[in-house]
Write a protein that holds these residues in place. Structure first.
Motif, mmCIF file in Angstrom:
data_model
loop_
_atom_site.group_PDB
_atom_site.id
_atom_site.type_symbol
_atom_site.label_atom_id
_atom_site.label_comp_id
_atom_site.label_asym_id
_atom_site.label_seq_id
_atom_site.Cartn_x
_atom_site.Cartn_y
_atom_site.Cartn_z
ATOM 1 N N GLU A 56 88.032 -42.955 104.388
ATOM 2 C CA GLU A 56 86.706 -43.292 104.888
ATOM 3 C C GLU A 56 86.774 -44.631 105.628
ATOM 4 O OE1 GLU A 56 83.983 -41.551 104.790
ATOM 5 O OE2 GLU A 56 84.895 -39.895 103.679
ATOM 6 N N ALA B 182 86.242 -48.295 106.541
ATOM 7 C CA ALA B 182 85.970 -49.434 105.662
ATOM 8 C C ALA B 182 84.661 -50.115 106.057
ATOM 9 C CB ALA B 182 87.123 -50.425 105.734
ATOM 10 N N GLU B 183 83.920 -50.560 105.053
ATOM 11 C CA GLU B 183 82.679 -51.305 105.280
ATOM 12 C C GLU B 183 83.026 -52.656 105.913
ATOM 13 O OE1 GLU B 183 78.697 -52.234 105.332
ATOM 14 O OE2 GLU B 183 79.577 -50.335 104.699
ATOM 15 N N PRO B 184 82.332 -53.022 107.013
ATOM 16 C CA PRO B 184 82.618 -54.329 107.633
ATOM 17 C C PRO B 184 82.427 -55.458 106.631
ATOM 18 C CG PRO B 184 81.203 -53.002 109.046
ATOM 19 C CD PRO B 184 81.285 -52.282 107.736
ATOM 20 N N THR B 185 83.244 -56.437 106.689
ATOM 21 C CA THR B 185 83.098 -57.592 105.805
ATOM 22 C C THR B 185 81.912 -58.422 106.234
ATOM 23 O OG1 THR B 185 84.497 -59.011 107.173
ATOM 24 C CG2 THR B 185 85.602 -57.641 105.503
ATOM 25 N N SER C 299 80.394 -58.749 110.088
ATOM 26 C CA SER C 299 78.990 -58.489 110.409
ATOM 27 C C SER C 299 78.341 -59.727 111.033
ATOM 28 C CB SER C 299 78.223 -58.071 109.152
ATOM 29 O OG SER C 299 78.680 -56.832 108.669
ATOM 30 N N TYR D 68 72.651 -56.620 111.773
ATOM 31 C CA TYR D 68 73.946 -57.110 111.278
ATOM 32 C C TYR D 68 73.745 -58.199 110.233
ATOM 33 C CZ TYR D 68 76.069 -54.423 115.023
ATOM 34 O OH TYR D 68 76.473 -53.393 115.830
ATOM 35 N N ARG E 144 72.531 -56.531 107.050
ATOM 36 C CA ARG E 144 73.628 -55.861 106.349
ATOM 37 C C ARG E 144 74.345 -56.831 105.415
ATOM 38 N NH1 ARG E 144 77.661 -52.896 110.227
ATOM 39 N NH2 ARG E 144 75.732 -51.734 110.611
ATOM 40 N N GLU F 97 72.227 -57.253 102.324
ATOM 41 C CA GLU F 97 72.230 -56.053 101.485
ATOM 42 C C GLU F 97 73.557 -55.858 100.759
ATOM 43 O OE1 GLU F 97 71.265 -52.991 104.219
ATOM 44 O OE2 GLU F 97 69.195 -53.653 104.525
ATOM 45 N N ASN F 98 74.648 -56.084 101.457
ATOM 46 C CA ASN F 98 75.964 -55.781 100.891
ATOM 47 C C ASN F 98 76.704 -56.985 100.325
ATOM 48 O OD1 ASN F 98 75.569 -53.100 101.685
ATOM 49 N ND2 ASN F 98 76.514 -53.432 103.674
ATOM 50 N N TYR F 99 76.388 -58.178 100.850
ATOM 51 C CA TYR F 99 77.103 -59.384 100.399
ATOM 52 C C TYR F 99 76.102 -60.521 100.132
ATOM 53 C CZ TYR F 99 80.781 -56.669 102.716
ATOM 54 O OH TYR F 99 81.627 -55.676 103.119
#
Length: 285
Positions: A38, A40-43, A47, A66, A69, A72-74
Motif C-alpha cells: 500500500e 505509504a502515508e506522507p510524513t 505534508s 495538507y 492532514r 489529523e495524523n500527526y
C-alpha cells in the motif's frame, strides 16, 4: 463422496475437487495481496512542505488540506503548531475573515505564550476591521479590532507589529469617531441639541485625535448657539479659533463669534435659530 478407481484406490468427487480449487485460489489471492504494498502515508514533514509549496504560490485553499492532514495524523509532531497557524494565515490571506478568526482564536487559546501571538493579534485586528463597512452600521467589529490592537501594543510594545498596530489604531479610532459623529449629527439635524451634545462630548472624551476635536467643538458651538447658551457657544468657537488655527472650521467659528459679539441674531425669530438650513443662508454651514 469417495470413489474407488480401477486399481482400487480412493478418488475425490466433483464437490471435493471444487472445494480444493476454491482453497487454492484463495491462497493465491492472499499471497498476491501480501506482496502488494500500500502507498505509504506522507510524513508530517512531507505534508508540511507540500502545503508550503501551495502556500508560497498563493494557492491558499489548496494548501489547507495538507496542514489539516498533519493535525489529523500527526497531532503531536513538530509541525503541528505551525500547521495550525498556517491554516489560520491561509484563510486570512484568502480574505476569508470569519474562518480566519475561528482558527486565530483557537490558536491563541491553545498556545497563549507562543512567539507568534503578536502576529495573531494583528491578523485578528485586521479581520475585524475588514468586516466594518459603513459608519451607519453596527460598530462592534471596529470595537473588537481596537481591543486586539490595544492588547498588541500593550503586551508586545517591542514587536515588529507594534508600530503598524499604532498606526492602524489611529485609523480605527478615526472610524469609530466618524460613527459617533454620524449619530451626533443625526440628532443635530433633528434639532435634538442636548442629545447631540452628549454624543459630541463622548467623541471628545474617547477620540481626542487631530481632525476630530476641532470639528466636534465647532458642532458643539452650534448646538449651544441654537440653545441660546451664548457663553458656552463662545467658549466652543473660541477653542476652535485659538487651539486649531489651521482648521478648516476656523473661519466659520470666527463668523459665529462675530455675530454673537455683535448681536446679529438678537431680533431673529426662534424659528431661524432652530433650523440650521435657514442660518445657512447667512453664510454658515
Amino acid at each position: 463422496m469417495v470413489r474407488l478407481n480401477r486399481l482400487g484406490r480412493r478418488t475425490m468427487g466433483t464437490a471435493q475437487w471444487n472445494r480444493v480449487w476454491v482453497l487454492l485460489i484463495a491462497i493465491a489471492l492472499v499471497g498476491g495481496c501480501a506482496t502488494r504494498k500500500e502507498p505509504a502515508e506522507p510524513t508530517a514533514e512531507q505534508s508540511y512542505l507540500t502545503g508550503m509549496e501551495k502556500f508560497d504560490k498563493k494557492n491558499y485553499r489548496d494548501a489547507i488540506p495538507y496542514y489539516q492532514r498533519i493535525l489529523e495524523n500527526y497531532p503531536f509532531s513538530f509541525y503541528a503548531i505551525q500547521a495550525e497557524l498556517k491554516i489560520a494565515e491561509s484563510y486570512f490571506l484568502d480574505k476569508k475573515y470569519v474562518e480566519a478568526l475561528v482558527h486565530l482564536h483557537g490558536f491563541q487559546e491553545l498556545h497563549p505564550t507562543n512567539e507568534n501571538i503578536p502576529y495573531v493579534l494583528w491578523m485578528k485586528a485586521v479581520c475585524y476591521s475588514e468586516q466594518f463597512r459603513t459608519i451607519d452600521r453596527d460598530v462592534s467589529a471596529m470595537d473588537s479590532s481596537k481591543r486586539e490592537l490595544v492588547e498588541l501594543t500593550t503586551r508586545f510594545p517591542g514587536s515588529p507589529y507594534a508600530q503598524e498596530a499604532n498606526e492602524m489604531l489611529l485609523k480605527v479610532n478615526g472610524r469609530l469617531a466618524e460613527a459617533d459623529f454620524y449619530v451626533a449629527h443625526f440628532y443635530y439635524r433633528d434639532a435634538d441639541y442636548y442629545a447631540a451634545l452628549r454624543r459630541f462630548q463622548r467623541i471628545l472624551d474617547k477620540y481626542p485625535i487631530e481632525g476630530v476635536v476641532d470639528r466636534t467643538l465647532y458642532c458643539m458651538g452650534k448646538c449651544y448657539f441654537f440653545l441660546r447658551e451664548d457663553p458656552k457657544a463662545k467658549e466652543a468657537f473660541s477653542s476652535v479659533v485659538h487651539r486649531y488655527p489651521d482648521s478648516p472650521y476656523r473661519s466659520k467659528a470666527e463668523a459665529f463669534l462675530r455675530d454673537l459679539e455683535g448681536g446679529r441674531f438678537t431680533r431673529v425669530s426662534r424659528f431661524f435659530r432652530a433650523k440650521e438650513r435657514v442660518v445657512y443662508l447667512f453664510g454658515y454651514e
